[in-house]
Write an enzyme that holds these catalytic residues in place. Structure first.
Site, PDB file in Angstrom:
ATOM      1  N   ASP A  28      35.472  -7.648 -40.272  1.00 32.30           N
ATOM      2  CA  ASP A  28      36.478  -7.515 -41.198  1.00 32.30           C
ATOM      3  C   ASP A  28      37.447  -8.646 -40.784  1.00 32.30           C
ATOM      4  OD1 ASP A  28      37.642  -6.005 -43.170  1.00 32.30           O
ATOM      5  OD2 ASP A  28      38.115  -4.212 -42.086  1.00 32.30           O
ATOM      6  N   LYS A  40      66.562  -5.512 -35.054  1.00 31.75           N
ATOM      7  CA  LYS A  40      66.750  -6.611 -35.924  1.00 31.75           C
ATOM      8  C   LYS A  40      65.971  -6.371 -37.139  1.00 31.75           C
ATOM      9  CE  LYS A  40      68.493 -10.078 -33.419  1.00 31.75           C
ATOM     10  NZ  LYS A  40      68.496 -11.091 -32.239  1.00 31.75           N
ATOM     11  N   CYS A  53      51.678  -9.339 -34.032  1.00 29.65           N
ATOM     12  CA  CYS A  53      53.135  -9.355 -34.200  1.00 29.65           C
ATOM     13  C   CYS A  53      53.941  -9.664 -33.198  1.00 29.65           C
ATOM     14  CB  CYS A  53      53.308  -8.033 -35.042  1.00 29.65           C
ATOM     15  SG  CYS A  53      52.986  -6.695 -34.043  1.00 29.65           S
ATOM     16  N   GLU A 106      56.502   3.440 -33.236  1.00 33.85           N
ATOM     17  CA  GLU A 106      55.320   3.985 -33.495  1.00 33.85           C
ATOM     18  C   GLU A 106      54.926   4.454 -31.890  1.00 33.85           C
ATOM     19  OE1 GLU A 106      53.039   1.064 -35.982  1.00 33.85           O
ATOM     20  OE2 GLU A 106      52.956   2.760 -37.260  1.00 33.85           O
ATOM     21  N   LYS A 154      46.901   2.445 -47.464  1.00 32.72           N
ATOM     22  CA  LYS A 154      46.307   1.188 -48.219  1.00 32.72           C
ATOM     23  C   LYS A 154      46.079   0.162 -47.245  1.00 32.72           C
ATOM     24  CE  LYS A 154      48.236  -2.179 -49.890  1.00 32.72           C
ATOM     25  NZ  LYS A 154      47.391  -3.385 -49.581  1.00 32.72           N
ATOM     26  N   ALA A 209      48.661  -4.238 -42.262  1.00 33.64           N
ATOM     27  CA  ALA A 209      48.501  -5.713 -42.137  1.00 33.64           C
ATOM     28  C   ALA A 209      47.160  -5.869 -41.905  1.00 33.64           C
ATOM     29  CB  ALA A 209      49.307  -6.355 -41.256  1.00 33.64           C
ATOM     30  N   TRP A 210      46.735  -7.347 -41.783  1.00 31.58           N
ATOM     31  CA  TRP A 210      45.062  -7.414 -41.526  1.00 31.58           C
ATOM     32  C   TRP A 210      44.660  -7.686 -40.170  1.00 31.58           C
ATOM     33  CZ3 TRP A 210      45.896 -12.018 -39.585  1.00 31.58           C
ATOM     34  CH2 TRP A 210      46.916 -12.838 -39.917  1.00 31.58           C
ATOM     35  N   ASN A 211      45.527  -7.689 -39.373  1.00 31.37           N
ATOM     36  CA  ASN A 211      45.109  -7.984 -37.962  1.00 31.37           C
ATOM     37  C   ASN A 211      44.392  -7.124 -37.171  1.00 31.37           C
ATOM     38  OD1 ASN A 211      47.590  -6.638 -37.775  1.00 31.37           O
ATOM     39  ND2 ASN A 211      48.334  -8.289 -36.255  1.00 31.37           N
ATOM     40  N   THR A 221      57.901  -8.686 -47.029  1.00 26.87           N
ATOM     41  CA  THR A 221      57.228  -7.423 -47.545  1.00 26.87           C
ATOM     42  C   THR A 221      58.157  -6.236 -47.224  1.00 26.87           C
ATOM     43  OG1 THR A 221      55.078  -8.658 -47.714  1.00 26.87           O
ATOM     44  CG2 THR A 221      55.263  -6.122 -47.695  1.00 26.87           C
ATOM     45  N   GLU A 243      57.816 -17.162 -38.151  1.00 24.71           N
ATOM     46  CA  GLU A 243      56.618 -16.770 -37.425  1.00 24.71           C
ATOM     47  C   GLU A 243      55.558 -17.439 -37.968  1.00 24.71           C
ATOM     48  OE1 GLU A 243      55.416 -12.850 -38.907  1.00 24.71           O
ATOM     49  OE2 GLU A 243      54.984 -12.098 -36.941  1.00 24.71           O
ATOM     50  N   SER A 278      54.909  -8.119 -42.918  1.00 21.66           N
ATOM     51  CA  SER A 278      55.878  -9.006 -42.690  1.00 21.66           C
ATOM     52  C   SER A 278      57.317  -8.870 -43.057  1.00 21.66           C
ATOM     53  CB  SER A 278      55.380 -10.470 -43.561  1.00 21.66           C
ATOM     54  OG  SER A 278      55.437 -10.254 -44.848  1.00 21.66           O
ATOM     55  N   GLU A 312      57.140  -1.815 -39.219  1.00 25.61           N
ATOM     56  CA  GLU A 312      56.520  -2.547 -38.104  1.00 25.61           C
ATOM     57  C   GLU A 312      56.230  -3.841 -38.487  1.00 25.61           C
ATOM     58  OE1 GLU A 312      56.586  -1.768 -35.100  1.00 25.61           O
ATOM     59  OE2 GLU A 312      56.568   0.422 -35.087  1.00 25.61           O
TER      60      GLU A 312
HETATM   61  P1  NDP Z   1      52.033  -8.578 -45.577  1.00 25.95           P
HETATM   62  O1  NDP Z   1      53.508  -8.323 -45.337  1.00 25.95           O
HETATM   63  O2  NDP Z   1      51.959  -9.697 -46.473  1.00 25.95           O
HETATM   64  O3  NDP Z   1      51.331  -7.234 -46.103  1.00 25.95           O
HETATM   65  C1  NDP Z   1      51.492  -6.335 -45.256  1.00 25.95           C
HETATM   66  C2  NDP Z   1      50.810  -5.098 -46.244  1.00 25.95           C
HETATM   67  O4  NDP Z   1      51.676  -4.679 -47.225  1.00 25.95           O
HETATM   68  C3  NDP Z   1      49.557  -5.592 -47.081  1.00 25.95           C
HETATM   69  O5  NDP Z   1      48.898  -4.403 -47.120  1.00 25.95           O
HETATM   70  C4  NDP Z   1      50.120  -5.903 -48.175  1.00 25.95           C
HETATM   71  O6  NDP Z   1      48.868  -5.920 -49.406  1.00 25.95           O
HETATM   72  C5  NDP Z   1      51.204  -5.050 -48.646  1.00 25.95           C
HETATM   73  N1  NDP Z   1      52.186  -5.398 -49.536  1.00 25.95           N
HETATM   74  C6  NDP Z   1      52.527  -6.756 -49.981  1.00 25.95           C
HETATM   75  N2  NDP Z   1      53.516  -6.560 -51.005  1.00 25.95           N
HETATM   76  C7  NDP Z   1      53.706  -5.170 -51.084  1.00 25.95           C
HETATM   77  C8  NDP Z   1      54.789  -4.410 -51.830  1.00 25.95           C
HETATM   78  N3  NDP Z   1      55.590  -4.997 -52.535  1.00 25.95           N
HETATM   79  N4  NDP Z   1      54.898  -3.157 -51.791  1.00 25.95           N
HETATM   80  C9  NDP Z   1      54.035  -2.454 -50.778  1.00 25.95           C
HETATM   81  N5  NDP Z   1      53.137  -3.147 -50.290  1.00 25.95           N
HETATM   82  C10 NDP Z   1      52.846  -4.545 -50.170  1.00 25.95           C
HETATM   83  O7  NDP Z   1      51.563  -8.865 -43.992  1.00 25.95           O
HETATM   84  P2  NDP Z   1      50.204  -9.593 -43.527  1.00 25.95           P
HETATM   85  O8  NDP Z   1      49.201  -8.482 -44.015  1.00 25.95           O
HETATM   86  O9  NDP Z   1      50.088 -10.902 -44.002  1.00 25.95           O
HETATM   87  O10 NDP Z   1      50.236  -9.302 -42.057  1.00 25.95           O
HETATM   88  C11 NDP Z   1      50.777 -10.240 -41.110  1.00 25.95           C
HETATM   89  C12 NDP Z   1      52.286  -9.809 -40.822  1.00 25.95           C
HETATM   90  O11 NDP Z   1      52.194  -8.396 -40.388  1.00 25.95           O
HETATM   91  C13 NDP Z   1      52.934 -10.676 -39.826  1.00 25.95           C
HETATM   92  O12 NDP Z   1      54.280 -10.820 -40.161  1.00 25.95           O
HETATM   93  C14 NDP Z   1      52.981  -9.826 -38.650  1.00 25.95           C
HETATM   94  O13 NDP Z   1      53.966 -10.163 -37.819  1.00 25.95           O
HETATM   95  C15 NDP Z   1      53.296  -8.283 -39.239  1.00 25.95           C
HETATM   96  N6  NDP Z   1      52.583  -7.409 -38.405  1.00 25.95           N
HETATM   97  C16 NDP Z   1      53.576  -6.608 -37.508  1.00 25.95           C
HETATM   98  C17 NDP Z   1      53.063  -5.731 -36.596  1.00 25.95           C
HETATM   99  C18 NDP Z   1      53.855  -4.895 -35.932  1.00 25.95           C
HETATM  100  O14 NDP Z   1      53.618  -3.819 -35.433  1.00 25.95           O
HETATM  101  N7  NDP Z   1      55.382  -5.059 -35.722  1.00 25.95           N
HETATM  102  C19 NDP Z   1      51.525  -5.547 -36.282  1.00 25.95           C
HETATM  103  C20 NDP Z   1      50.848  -6.455 -36.873  1.00 25.95           C
HETATM  104  C21 NDP Z   1      51.076  -7.255 -37.867  1.00 25.95           C
HETATM  105  P3  NDP Z   1      47.725  -7.257 -49.379  1.00 25.95           P
HETATM  106  O15 NDP Z   1      47.776  -7.747 -48.190  1.00 25.95           O
HETATM  107  O16 NDP Z   1      46.885  -6.537 -49.746  1.00 25.95           O
HETATM  108  O17 NDP Z   1      48.734  -8.053 -50.458  1.00 25.95           O
END
Ligand code: NDP
Length: 484
Positions: free
Chosen positions: A94, A451, A284, A458, A176, A151-153, A232, A381, A229, A250
């Site tokens: 994945d 911030k 993150c 969590e 989701k 997120a995807w990580n 988002t 970032e 992010s 998060e």
């Molecule tokens: P995104 O912010 O692009 O997406 C996060 C999730 O939100 C995805 O499932 C995305 O769907 C969904 N999404 C996007 N737009 C909307 C919307 N308007 N309403 C509801 N859901 C939405 O992050 P990434 O997937 O690119 O992940 C990387 C980011 O996640 C980095 O900034 C990282 O720092 C952060 N992160 C934070 C963590 C923490 O615990 N603090 C841990 C891991 C990552 P889709 O991708 O299908 O578009």
């Protein structure tokens, strides 16, 4: 060629569900760039089905005792541990993360969350407050239907870190996953039901941001927990605020890692490697701004370069590989763009700096030195294997610079001076801090940002506060005294 096609795209009301009307989502193995599964985005009908199931399932689930709920979550944890290798391979397919990592960091971390919150489920109680003859009691109630967006990580871990506390408290969940990593959450749902979860309590729907947005705005939803992010997060938080929903956010970071001259250099280099190159930098809380006190800069960079020779790029399914690809071509291009900016803006490239000469989305572990605070790679970032090393002279100076960011997810310090370590941590504007280590996130400890990096925490007992609401009941033992 790998094939990871799931039984169906969604898991709703205790079963796999397909709706081929939804736009296709191709799941790509990042180590080869080849499609390994094709799923479908949730249509409005699928979203409605999932929310209705969650709404009905939550009532049944909340009526069970905490002991019964906890037993199911702990059983799911056991099944996950029994199937760790199979689940770790799926996580590797994945995300592209090396199997060496996923065997110890993903399904196992999800199992820890289910076990921990399974254990807490029976301990959730309200309070008794005596007021003379009268008294008050409080009831800790579930919120209802919770939406988790990942997120995807860390697709397995995020599905469990959100699901476990939500379910322990008597909520149901519609989760989701990121469209980039749609596979692992389906397995979490399947295993929870195999462990005895009533149908409808944990559902998974696939989709891009728009699917997430329709979940967030649905009136049946009481809470939204997002890992993603900052941009988002802002959108989702605003949409949730419209109906005054609970949120956990998060979000991203640009965390400082400070290395003082008295630190054990090898240990500090290990911390910097862990905090920049684990999961190929797609973490993150990474300490991507490494501040090194001037006197030890040369020694630190020399040791770091030596240690980078230990990076083994290769097939992530080979357990000897310890450095994998970026999750997607898009992410690879974003990271390469930042590397170019680093060079253009005058930072010194110490290591890496380009794609690896192999299939898939691999970027070499990259280190920039002589980075200054105003450079793009110092402020934004990157979410890839790019470490920025800064020089500093004094503690006062470095603290001001470390905190000069909109983010506040994590921060770390390496020093052998005990009082300085605690003083520095007290001064950090960050939710999760480390002394002489970096990036550990055990389920027992709260995790989250301050911030712009987020709201809420969590893991740990703190998470209970974010998945329950307290009802206050005033009990009068004497007649009511009215003013007229
Ligand atoms: P995104 O912010 O692009 O997406 C996060 C999730 O939100 C995805 O499932 C995305 O769907 C969904 N999404 C996007 N737009 C909307 C919307 N308007 N309403 C509801 N859901 C939405 O992050 P990434 O997937 O690119 O992940 C990387 C980011 O996640 C980095 O900034 C990282 O720092 C952060 N992160 C934070 C963590 C923490 O615990 N603090 C841990 C891991 C990552 P889709 O991708 O299908 O578009």
């Amino acid at each position: 060629m790998q094939n990871a096609q799931p039984t169906a795209s969604h898991f709703i009301n205790g079963a796999y569900v397909e709706d081929t009307e939804g736009a296709p989502i191709e799941c790509i193995y990042p180590a080869t760039g080849k499609v390994i599964a094709t799923l479908h985005e949730a249509t409005p009908a699928i979203i409605d089905q999932a929310l209705s199931a969650a709404h009905a399932g939550q009532k049944i689930w909340a009526a069970m005792t905490g002991t019964e709920r906890g037993r199911i979550l702990r059983r799911a944890a056991d099944i996950i541990r029994d199937r760790n290798r199979e689940l770790s391979i799926l996580e590797t397919l994945d995300t592209g993360k090396p199997l060496q990592e996923t065997l110890v960091a993903d399904a196992t971390s999800g199992a820890d969350a289910l076990e921990y919150f399974g254990g807490l489920a029976a301990t959730l109680t309200g309070e008794h407050i005596q007021l003379g003859q009268d008294w008050v009691y409080t009831i800790r109630e579930p919120l209802g239907v919770c939406v988790g967006i990942g997120a995807w990580n860390y697709p397995t871990q995020i599905a469990c870190w959100k699901g476990a506390p939500a379910l322990a408290c008597g909520n149901s969940m519609v989760f989701k996953p990121s469209e980039t990593t749609p596979l692992c959450a389906l397995k979490v749902a399947e295993i929870l039901h195999e462990a005895g979860l009533p149908a409808g309590v944990y559902n998974v729907v696939q989709g891009r941001g728009a699917v997430g947005a329709s979940l967030v705005t649905d009136p049946r939803v009481a809470k939204v927990s997002l890992t993603g992010s900052v941009p988002t997060g802002r959108k989702v938080y605003a949409a949730a605020a419209e109906r005054m929903k609970h949120v956990t956010m998060e979000l991203g970071g640009k965390s400082p890692l400070i290395v003082f001259e008295d630190a054990d250099i090898d240990n500090a280099v290990s911390g910097a490697i862990l905090g920049n190159f684990y999961s190929s930098g797609q973490v993150c809380s990474n300490g991507t701004r490494v501040f090194v006190q001037k006197d030890i800069k040369a020694a630190f960079l020399k040791r770091l370069k030596e240690r980078l020779q230990g990076a083994v790029m290769g097939d992530p399914l080979d357990e000897a590989t310890n450095f994998g690809p970026m999750v997607s071509a898009d992410q690879m291009n974003i990271v390469l763009g930042y590397i170019n900016k680093g060079t253009d803006e005058g930072a010194t490239l110490v290591a890496g700096g380009k794609m690896a000469e192999r299939d898939g989305f691999f970027i070499e572990p990259t280190v920039f030195a002589d980075v200054t605070d105003d450079m793009t790679i110092a402020r934004e970032e990157i979410f890839g294997p790019v470490m920025a090393v800064f020089d500093f002279d004094t503690e006062e100076e470095v603290m001001a610079r470390a905190n000069d960011t909109e983010f506040g997810l994590a921060a770390g310090v390496f020093t052998n001076d005990l009082t300085r370590a605690h003083r520095v941590v007290a001064g950090f504007e960050a939710g999760t801090c480390y002394i002489n280590t970096y990036n550990l996130a055990p389920v027992e400890a709260p995790f989250g940002g301050s911030k712009a990096s987020g709201v809420g925490r969590e893991n740990s007992k703190e998470a209970i506060n974010h998945y329950t609401e307290v009802k206050t009941v005033y009990v009068a033992m004497t007649p009511v005294e009215a003013q007229f």
